[in-house]
Design a protein around this motif. Sequence first.
Motif, PDB file in Angstrom:
ATOM      1  N   ILE A   1       0.855  -1.193   0.000  1.00  0.00           N
ATOM      2  CA  ILE A   1       0.000   0.000   0.000  1.00  0.00           C
ATOM      3  C   ILE A   1       0.889   1.240   0.000  1.00  0.00           C
ATOM      4  O   ILE A   1       2.039   1.191   0.408  1.00  0.00           O
ATOM      5  N   SER A   2       0.328   2.334  -0.460  1.00  0.00           N
ATOM      6  CA  SER A   2       1.026   3.619  -0.440  1.00  0.00           C
ATOM      7  C   SER A   2       0.261   4.580   0.446  1.00  0.00           C
ATOM      8  O   SER A   2      -0.968   4.589   0.435  1.00  0.00           O
ATOM      9  N   MET A   3       0.994   5.367   1.207  1.00  0.00           N
ATOM     10  CA  MET A   3       0.376   6.398   2.046  1.00  0.00           C
ATOM     11  C   MET A   3       1.409   7.496   2.264  1.00  0.00           C
ATOM     12  O   MET A   3       2.604   7.275   2.073  1.00  0.00           O
TER      13      MET A   3
ATOM     14  N   LEU B   1       1.031   9.814   7.649  1.00  0.00           N
ATOM     15  CA  LEU B   1       0.137   8.711   7.991  1.00  0.00           C
ATOM     16  C   LEU B   1       0.940   7.446   8.298  1.00  0.00           C
ATOM     17  O   LEU B   1       0.610   6.709   9.238  1.00  0.00           O
ATOM     18  N   ALA B   2       1.992   7.187   7.536  1.00  0.00           N
ATOM     19  CA  ALA B   2       2.829   6.015   7.794  1.00  0.00           C
ATOM     20  C   ALA B   2       3.447   6.087   9.194  1.00  0.00           C
ATOM     21  O   ALA B   2       3.472   5.089   9.922  1.00  0.00           O
TER      22      ALA B   2
ATOM     23  N   VAL C   1       3.471   4.304  14.947  1.00  0.00           N
ATOM     24  CA  VAL C   1       3.336   4.611  16.375  1.00  0.00           C
ATOM     25  C   VAL C   1       2.135   3.883  16.967  1.00  0.00           C
ATOM     26  O   VAL C   1       2.224   3.282  18.046  1.00  0.00           O
ATOM     27  N   ALA C   2       1.001   3.915  16.261  1.00  0.00           N
ATOM     28  CA  ALA C   2      -0.205   3.249  16.763  1.00  0.00           C
ATOM     29  C   ALA C   2       0.006   1.744  16.873  1.00  0.00           C
ATOM     30  O   ALA C   2      -0.427   1.119  17.850  1.00  0.00           O
TER      31      ALA C   2
ATOM     32  N   VAL D   1       3.016  -3.262  11.967  1.00  0.00           N
ATOM     33  CA  VAL D   1       2.232  -2.351  11.126  1.00  0.00           C
ATOM     34  C   VAL D   1       1.340  -3.162  10.190  1.00  0.00           C
ATOM     35  O   VAL D   1       0.184  -2.813   9.957  1.00  0.00           O
ATOM     36  N   SER D   2       1.861  -4.269   9.696  1.00  0.00           N
ATOM     37  CA  SER D   2       1.085  -5.129   8.806  1.00  0.00           C
ATOM     38  C   SER D   2      -0.183  -5.628   9.502  1.00  0.00           C
ATOM     39  O   SER D   2      -1.285  -5.552   8.956  1.00  0.00           O
ATOM     40  N   LYS D   3      -0.031  -6.149  10.710  1.00  0.00           N
ATOM     41  CA  LYS D   3      -1.183  -6.644  11.479  1.00  0.00           C
ATOM     42  C   LYS D   3      -2.128  -5.506  11.819  1.00  0.00           C
ATOM     43  O   LYS D   3      -3.353  -5.638  11.744  1.00  0.00           O
ATOM     44  N   TYR D   4      -1.565  -4.346  12.164  1.00  0.00           N
ATOM     45  CA  TYR D   4      -2.380  -3.181  12.502  1.00  0.00           C
ATOM     46  C   TYR D   4      -3.246  -2.763  11.307  1.00  0.00           C
ATOM     47  O   TYR D   4      -4.443  -2.523  11.449  1.00  0.00           O
ATOM     48  N   MET D   5      -2.630  -2.702  10.116  1.00  0.00           N
ATOM     49  CA  MET D   5      -3.369  -2.301   8.916  1.00  0.00           C
ATOM     50  C   MET D   5      -4.405  -3.358   8.527  1.00  0.00           C
ATOM     51  O   MET D   5      -5.512  -3.021   8.091  1.00  0.00           O
ATOM     52  N   ALA D   6      -4.069  -4.639   8.690  1.00  0.00           N
ATOM     53  CA  ALA D   6      -5.026  -5.705   8.388  1.00  0.00           C
ATOM     54  C   ALA D   6      -6.237  -5.614   9.314  1.00  0.00           C
ATOM     55  O   ALA D   6      -7.385  -5.747   8.873  1.00  0.00           O
TER      56      ALA D   6
END
Length: 85
Positions: A6-8, A12-13, A18-19, A27-32
């Motif tokens: 993905i691009s952002m 935002l990245a 941080v989140a 980050v992968s799991k967070y975005m999924a």
Amino acid sequence: MKNVTISMDDELAQRARVAAARAGISVSKYMADAAKAKIEADEKLAGQSGGNRQIEALERIFSGPKWDVTDDGRMPTAEDRNARR
């Protein structure tokens, strides 16, 4: 499991990194998880509203203002409707 790129924008990245770190996940799991939550919310909303935009549009049209086309309580005849005035 599929890999997705993905691009952002940079801000935002950084916020996603941080989140994810705060949540203790990648980050992968967070975005999924975020994508799954968004899809489920959209599906729930679609299920509540019928999910069919054409039907919703027709319902809005038919629920609009009404006008009386009757003449003394009777519908006009075909001749009345087609009369040139």
